[in-house]
Design a protein around this motif. Structure first.
Motif, PDB file in Angstrom:
ATOM      1  N   VAL A  97       0.708  -0.649   0.339  1.00  0.00           N
ATOM      2  CA  VAL A  97       0.064  -0.015  -0.161  1.00  0.00           C
ATOM      3  C   VAL A  97       0.960   1.485   0.408  1.00  0.00           C
ATOM      4  O   VAL A  97       2.140   0.846   0.621  1.00  0.00           O
ATOM      5  CB  VAL A  97      -0.737  -0.013   0.972  1.00  0.00           C
ATOM      6  CG1 VAL A  97      -1.752  -0.908   1.212  1.00  0.00           C
ATOM      7  CG2 VAL A  97      -0.320  -0.537   2.648  1.00  0.00           C
ATOM      8  N   ASP A  98       0.478   2.404  -0.330  1.00  0.00           N
ATOM      9  CA  ASP A  98       0.644   3.901   0.092  1.00  0.00           C
ATOM     10  C   ASP A  98       1.197   4.393   1.041  1.00  0.00           C
ATOM     11  O   ASP A  98       1.395   5.277   1.513  1.00  0.00           O
ATOM     12  CB  ASP A  98       0.331   4.654  -0.776  1.00  0.00           C
ATOM     13  CG  ASP A  98       0.757   3.631  -3.003  1.00  0.00           C
ATOM     14  OD1 ASP A  98       1.862   3.563  -3.085  1.00  0.00           O
ATOM     15  OD2 ASP A  98       0.158   4.114  -3.794  1.00  0.00           O
ATOM     16  N   SER A  99      -0.607   4.361   1.970  1.00  0.00           N
ATOM     17  CA  SER A  99      -0.721   4.734   2.977  1.00  0.00           C
ATOM     18  C   SER A  99      -0.990   3.549   3.738  1.00  0.00           C
ATOM     19  O   SER A  99      -1.890   2.827   3.463  1.00  0.00           O
ATOM     20  CB  SER A  99      -1.673   6.111   2.273  1.00  0.00           C
ATOM     21  OG  SER A  99      -3.103   5.769   1.919  1.00  0.00           O
ATOM     22  N   ALA A 126       8.909   9.811  14.153  1.00  0.00           N
ATOM     23  CA  ALA A 126       8.988   9.077  13.124  1.00  0.00           C
ATOM     24  C   ALA A 126       7.157   8.643  12.478  1.00  0.00           C
ATOM     25  O   ALA A 126       7.212   9.085  11.173  1.00  0.00           O
ATOM     26  CB  ALA A 126       9.478   8.388  12.776  1.00  0.00           C
ATOM     27  N   LEU A 127       6.351   9.057  14.025  1.00  0.00           N
ATOM     28  CA  LEU A 127       5.242   9.073  12.804  1.00  0.00           C
ATOM     29  C   LEU A 127       4.380  10.495  12.814  1.00  0.00           C
ATOM     30  O   LEU A 127       3.131  10.592  11.996  1.00  0.00           O
ATOM     31  CB  LEU A 127       3.739   8.162  14.444  1.00  0.00           C
ATOM     32  CG  LEU A 127       4.373   6.961  15.146  1.00  0.00           C
ATOM     33  CD1 LEU A 127       5.484   6.240  14.592  1.00  0.00           C
ATOM     34  CD2 LEU A 127       3.350   6.203  15.656  1.00  0.00           C
ATOM     35  N   ILE A 128       4.758  11.495  13.946  1.00  0.00           N
ATOM     36  CA  ILE A 128       4.233  12.716  13.893  1.00  0.00           C
ATOM     37  C   ILE A 128       4.837  12.957  11.546  1.00  0.00           C
ATOM     38  O   ILE A 128       4.027  13.610  10.709  1.00  0.00           O
ATOM     39  CB  ILE A 128       4.601  13.700  14.018  1.00  0.00           C
ATOM     40  CG1 ILE A 128       3.800  13.557  15.508  1.00  0.00           C
ATOM     41  CG2 ILE A 128       4.504  15.238  13.624  1.00  0.00           C
ATOM     42  CD1 ILE A 128       5.034  14.037  16.735  1.00  0.00           C
ATOM     43  N   GLU A 129       5.871  12.489  11.002  1.00  0.00           N
ATOM     44  CA  GLU A 129       6.251  12.766  10.549  1.00  0.00           C
ATOM     45  C   GLU A 129       6.264  11.997   9.007  1.00  0.00           C
ATOM     46  O   GLU A 129       5.130  12.468   8.082  1.00  0.00           O
ATOM     47  CB  GLU A 129       8.001  12.813  10.564  1.00  0.00           C
ATOM     48  CG  GLU A 129       8.625  13.282   9.002  1.00  0.00           C
ATOM     49  CD  GLU A 129      10.491  12.922   9.009  1.00  0.00           C
ATOM     50  OE1 GLU A 129      10.967  12.104   8.500  1.00  0.00           O
ATOM     51  OE2 GLU A 129      10.836  13.612   9.773  1.00  0.00           O
ATOM     52  N   ALA A 130       5.277  11.054   9.735  1.00  0.00           N
ATOM     53  CA  ALA A 130       4.640  10.501   7.974  1.00  0.00           C
ATOM     54  C   ALA A 130       3.051  10.773   8.245  1.00  0.00           C
ATOM     55  O   ALA A 130       3.014  10.734   7.260  1.00  0.00           O
ATOM     56  CB  ALA A 130       4.647   8.756   8.930  1.00  0.00           C
ATOM     57  N   GLU A 133       3.986  14.158   6.051  1.00  0.00           N
ATOM     58  CA  GLU A 133       3.761  13.596   4.576  1.00  0.00           C
ATOM     59  C   GLU A 133       2.667  13.194   3.721  1.00  0.00           C
ATOM     60  O   GLU A 133       2.673  12.385   2.605  1.00  0.00           O
ATOM     61  CB  GLU A 133       4.740  12.569   4.191  1.00  0.00           C
ATOM     62  CG  GLU A 133       6.144  13.380   4.665  1.00  0.00           C
ATOM     63  CD  GLU A 133       7.053  11.934   5.090  1.00  0.00           C
ATOM     64  OE1 GLU A 133       6.773  10.264   4.874  1.00  0.00           O
ATOM     65  OE2 GLU A 133       8.520  12.479   5.466  1.00  0.00           O
ATOM     66  N   GLY A 134       1.801  12.350   4.261  1.00  0.00           N
ATOM     67  CA  GLY A 134       0.475  12.141   4.476  1.00  0.00           C
ATOM     68  C   GLY A 134       0.517  10.359   3.914  1.00  0.00           C
ATOM     69  O   GLY A 134      -0.234   9.614   3.314  1.00  0.00           O
TER      70      GLY A 134
END
Length: 290
Positions: A97-99, A126-130, A133-134
């Motif tokens: 998947v992409d997201s 890392a989770l916040i950054e992800a 980034e969408g």
């Protein structure tokens, strides 16, 4: 299948989550049968983890056809930002998947692990950054053990997690300290409109020494339909609970779905009578609290 709204995410979830730990050590054919059963019975909330063996790999072939119709969640047990970033990317590849709809800090059941995740350079970054980034839409936290409710209360004070996944069953809630901590946590989760999802609903207790392990769960589960009915009734009757995760064994999954499909047909007093009458009912966690 009954559906409930996942707090501020405003997503209508099936009250039974497909706990994909059950796919960790089965063949693709067995996984396909279980996933197909879930979808055919209205279960569209799939919760997996990078640490669940081959679970993400087993789910991957299904994603091209079902991704738009399911809520897809996974977890990272890494504690540093860099390692969590790597694991999230690997999960996307394994799931094809992409997201993701939800990424969760996994197995945060004590303050020590919470500190590791929320420190500078910790996994939460890392989770916040992800999310920025969408790659993921929402951020959650999970935990096992008697300390999970108190730890997750502190977690909600540090960051507005969209979802929380923690243990709840009749026995655990009968422990005074657990009940007190759980009630305080639920009060804060309600204020923040965080979605509360629960695990260990049908856990009977630890496996006994030398006891045959007939299921792939790390704890001994209940397998009688009337007891499972009572366990599911207790969990889903709890104010603020939006869903419960199915046990980590493909053979128990149909019984849990069956119980959920009949939710509302059992009275509270009948559920209590069944659960109070169980012998050798205990916490699935080794340590005990009063």
């Amino acid at each position: 299948m009954l559906e409930r709204t996942m707090g501020r995410l405003n997503y209508k979830t099936s009250v039974i989550m497909f706990g994909a730990a059950k796919l960790g050590s089965v063949s693709q054919e067995e996984a396909d049968t279980s996933i197909s059963f879930a979808l055919n019975n209205g279960v569209h909330h799939f919760d997996t983890a990078a640490s669940y063996g081959d679970a993400e790999v087993r789910m991957g072939p299904w994603m091209p056809n079902v991704r738009d119709g399911i809520f897809l969640a996974t977890k990272t047990e890494e504690r540093s930002k860099e390692k969590a970033k790597e694991q999230i990317r690997r999960s996307l590849e394994r799931l094809r998947v992409d997201s993701l709809d939800l990424i969760q800090l996994h197995a945060v059941g004590d303050i020590e692990n919470l500190d590791l995740c929320t420190r500078k350079g910790g996994a939460l970054e890392a989770l916040i950054e992800a999310k920025e980034e969408g790659i993921v839409k929402a951020i959650g936290i999970t935990g096992h053990g008697h300390g999970a409710p108190a730890t997750h209360l502190e977690a909600l004070r540090r960051y507005p997690f969209d979802t929380v996944l923690l243990p709840l069953n009749y026995y655990l809630y009968s422990i005074p300290q657990y009940k007190e901590d759980f009630d305080k946590f639920m009060e804060e989760a309600g204020k923040q409109n965080a979605a509360v999802r629960v695990i260990k609903a049908i856990a009977k207790g630890p496996w006994g020494d030398g006891q045959p392990r007939n299921y792939s769960t790390w704890y001994e589960p209940f397998d009688q339909q009337d007891i499972i009915d009572a366990c599911v009734h207790f969990a889903l009757s709890f104010p603020g609970v939006v869903a419960l995760a199915s046990a980590g064994d493909i053979h128990l999954f149909p019984k849990i779905v069956d119980a959920a499909n009949r939710f509302g047909s059992m009275k509270d007093e009948d559920a209590r009578r069944i659960l109070q009458g169980i012998t050798e009912y205990a916490s699935p966690f080794a340590a005990s609290i009063s």
